[in-house]
Structures are given as C-alpha cells and as structure tokens.
Design a protein around this motif. Structure first.
Motif, PDB file in Angstrom:
ATOM      1  N   LEU A  37       0.715  -1.101  -0.039  1.00 13.29           N
ATOM      2  CA  LEU A  37       0.169   0.111   0.020  1.00 13.29           C
ATOM      3  C   LEU A  37       0.944   1.288  -0.044  1.00 13.29           C
ATOM      4  CD1 LEU A  37      -2.997   0.000   0.062  1.00 13.29           C
ATOM      5  CD2 LEU A  37      -3.136   0.738   2.511  1.00 13.29           C
ATOM      6  N   ARG A  38       1.964   1.279   0.813  1.00 19.21           N
ATOM      7  CA  ARG A  38       2.801   2.398   0.755  1.00 19.21           C
ATOM      8  C   ARG A  38       3.659   2.648  -0.355  1.00 19.21           C
ATOM      9  NH1 ARG A  38       5.045  -0.318   5.465  1.00 19.21           N
ATOM     10  NH2 ARG A  38       3.742   0.003   7.043  1.00 19.21           N
ATOM     11  N   PHE A  39       3.913   1.739  -0.988  1.00 18.57           N
ATOM     12  CA  PHE A  39       4.727   1.478  -2.187  1.00 18.57           C
ATOM     13  C   PHE A  39       3.712   2.109  -3.211  1.00 18.57           C
ATOM     14  CE2 PHE A  39       5.592  -0.641  -6.231  1.00 18.57           C
ATOM     15  CZ  PHE A  39       7.038  -0.186  -6.644  1.00 18.57           C
ATOM     16  N   LEU A  40       2.597   1.637  -3.303  1.00 17.45           N
ATOM     17  CA  LEU A  40       1.923   2.090  -4.578  1.00 17.45           C
ATOM     18  C   LEU A  40       1.386   3.595  -4.478  1.00 17.45           C
ATOM     19  CD1 LEU A  40      -0.858  -0.990  -4.916  1.00 17.45           C
ATOM     20  CD2 LEU A  40       1.047  -0.400  -6.316  1.00 17.45           C
ATOM     21  N   ALA A  41       1.425   4.061  -3.074  1.00 16.56           N
ATOM     22  CA  ALA A  41       0.963   5.484  -2.762  1.00 16.56           C
ATOM     23  C   ALA A  41       2.328   6.518  -3.274  1.00 16.56           C
ATOM     24  CB  ALA A  41       0.756   5.676  -1.333  1.00 16.56           C
ATOM     25  N   GLY A  42       3.278   5.897  -3.175  1.00 16.46           N
ATOM     26  CA  GLY A  42       4.614   6.701  -3.757  1.00 16.46           C
ATOM     27  C   GLY A  42       5.086   6.194  -5.002  1.00 16.46           C
ATOM     28  N   VAL A  78      -6.974  -0.995  -7.056  1.00 16.45           N
ATOM     29  CA  VAL A  78      -7.617  -1.322  -8.207  1.00 16.45           C
ATOM     30  C   VAL A  78      -6.562  -1.580  -9.437  1.00 16.45           C
ATOM     31  CG1 VAL A  78      -8.469   0.935  -8.999  1.00 16.45           C
ATOM     32  CG2 VAL A  78      -9.676  -1.234  -9.728  1.00 16.45           C
ATOM     33  N   GLY A  79      -6.855  -2.613 -10.228  1.00 10.58           N
ATOM     34  CA  GLY A  79      -5.912  -2.792 -11.350  1.00 10.58           C
ATOM     35  C   GLY A  79      -6.669  -2.367 -12.747  1.00 10.58           C
ATOM     36  N   VAL A  80      -5.780  -1.451 -13.575  1.00 13.74           N
ATOM     37  CA  VAL A  80      -6.541  -1.063 -14.776  1.00 13.74           C
ATOM     38  C   VAL A  80      -5.433  -1.528 -15.908  1.00 13.74           C
ATOM     39  CG1 VAL A  80      -6.806   1.322 -15.951  1.00 13.74           C
ATOM     40  CG2 VAL A  80      -7.077   1.311 -13.582  1.00 13.74           C
ATOM     41  N   VAL A  81      -6.392  -1.956 -16.838  1.00 17.86           N
ATOM     42  CA  VAL A  81      -5.676  -2.923 -17.963  1.00 17.86           C
ATOM     43  C   VAL A  81      -5.191  -1.612 -18.895  1.00 17.86           C
ATOM     44  CG1 VAL A  81      -5.841  -4.386 -20.119  1.00 17.86           C
ATOM     45  CG2 VAL A  81      -6.997  -5.049 -17.649  1.00 17.86           C
ATOM     46  N   LEU A  93      -4.346   3.051  -5.927  1.00 15.56           N
ATOM     47  CA  LEU A  93      -5.104   3.104  -4.709  1.00 15.56           C
ATOM     48  C   LEU A  93      -6.337   3.541  -4.909  1.00 15.56           C
ATOM     49  CD1 LEU A  93      -2.363   4.213  -2.267  1.00 15.56           C
ATOM     50  CD2 LEU A  93      -2.954   1.783  -2.750  1.00 15.56           C
ATOM     51  N   THR A  94      -7.480   3.185  -4.347  1.00 11.95           N
ATOM     52  CA  THR A  94      -8.806   3.540  -4.389  1.00 11.95           C
ATOM     53  C   THR A  94      -8.625   4.685  -3.276  1.00 11.95           C
ATOM     54  OG1 THR A  94      -9.379   2.237  -2.621  1.00 11.95           O
ATOM     55  CG2 THR A  94      -9.789   1.352  -4.751  1.00 11.95           C
ATOM     56  N   GLN A  95      -9.801   5.358  -3.102  1.00 10.31           N
ATOM     57  CA  GLN A  95      -9.913   6.254  -2.056  1.00 10.31           C
ATOM     58  C   GLN A  95      -9.582   5.834  -0.974  1.00 10.31           C
ATOM     59  OE1 GLN A  95      -9.916  10.015  -2.465  1.00 10.31           O
ATOM     60  NE2 GLN A  95      -9.410   9.579  -0.361  1.00 10.31           N
ATOM     61  N   ASP A  99      -7.255   6.802   2.162  1.00  8.56           N
ATOM     62  CA  ASP A  99      -7.547   6.891   3.478  1.00  8.56           C
ATOM     63  C   ASP A  99      -6.978   6.030   4.779  1.00  8.56           C
ATOM     64  OD1 ASP A  99      -9.299   8.892   2.678  1.00  8.56           O
ATOM     65  OD2 ASP A  99     -11.269   7.805   2.579  1.00  8.56           O
ATOM     66  N   LEU A 100      -6.827   4.815   4.136  1.00  9.71           N
ATOM     67  CA  LEU A 100      -6.447   3.848   5.178  1.00  9.71           C
ATOM     68  C   LEU A 100      -5.013   4.144   5.568  1.00  9.71           C
ATOM     69  CD1 LEU A 100      -6.757   1.183   6.665  1.00  9.71           C
ATOM     70  CD2 LEU A 100      -5.836  -0.049   4.853  1.00  9.71           C
ATOM     71  N   LEU A 101      -4.191   4.839   4.646  1.00  7.74           N
ATOM     72  CA  LEU A 101      -2.681   5.200   4.854  1.00  7.74           C
ATOM     73  C   LEU A 101      -2.822   6.019   5.858  1.00  7.74           C
ATOM     74  CD1 LEU A 101      -1.322   5.102   1.344  1.00  7.74           C
ATOM     75  CD2 LEU A 101      -0.431   3.828   3.245  1.00  7.74           C
TER      76      LEU A 101
END
Length: 137
Positions: A37-42, A78-81, A93-95, A99-101
C-alpha cells in the motif's frame, strides 16, 4: 554463546518490528500488505504493476500478485488494464486505500522515533543503515 548483548538487541529489534503492527488477524492488513500500500502510494506510474511490487518486496511475481489481489479484494486498490498492452495492469489506490494510509501502523514507529532527541535519531539512523547493509550483502 557469543555476545548476549547483541542477541538481546536483535530480539528487541525483532519485537519492535512486530509491535508496529499491533492489530493482527485474518481480517486485518498484514505487514506485507501495508508495505505494498505504501509503495503504491509513492511509486511512479510505470512501477505500479506486479513487477514493481515484486521488486519492492524482494519476491517473485506470485506473492506480489497475491498481495495485490488481496488489496483489490479489500477495496484498497484497483488494477487498470493498459490500452497499449492488454497483458499489463497498472495498480492504483482507491480512495479507501488512500484513507487507510492515514492509519498506517508505521506512523506509530515514526512518532516514537520523533520522540528521540536529534543525537539519538542520528545514532539510530547510522546503526540501522549499517545493520541493513550487513544483512543485504
């Protein structure tokens, strides 16, 4: 048996790392999921895929895919093709994930470190850098 002080410190470091994640269980986020989650955020756009997550975690694509799938199932990602290559998916990341972060358990550790004086922070930083370097030879 060797240096008991070093062993005691190693045990304390391990216990400290576990204590960061004070809530555990099948319905809760696991440390690896928090890391993703942290990785995807940054991460930059081109790194937010299975390969980027795998490289970040130091694992193969299988465990990275499972971590991503779990975050998607929980509604945090969410994965986007990709239109230019339908075999690839960019993970966002979704909202709810963003928010969870704000509740990220690592913030507890950050706050504890901030509570140390500057000299202690510098000593800790230098020691941890050396330990990390030694473990990753």
């Amino acid at each position: 048996m060797g240096n008991t002080k070093a062993l005691d410190l190693a045990k304390l470091l391990e216990a400290t790392a576990r204590a960061v994640y004070d809530v555990r269980g099948p319905q809760h986020m696991h440390p690896g999921q928090w890391s993703v989650l942290r990785f995807l955020a940054g991460a930059t756009e081109n790194l937010r895929d299975v390969n980027g997550v795998a490289a970040h975690l130091g694992v193969t694509q299988g465990p990275a895919s499972r971590a991503i799938a779990t975050l998607e199932m929980k509604g945090f990602a969410v994965g986007v093709v990709q239109e230019n290559d339908r075999r690839k998916r960019r993970i966002h990341l979704t909202q709810a994930g963003q928010d969870l972060l704000k509740e990220d358990p690592i913030l507890r550790l950050k706050n504890a470190i901030e509570g140390l004086d500057s000299e202690a922070q510098n000593t800790l930083a230098a020691a941890m850098a050396e330990i990390y370097k030694d473990l990753n030879k």
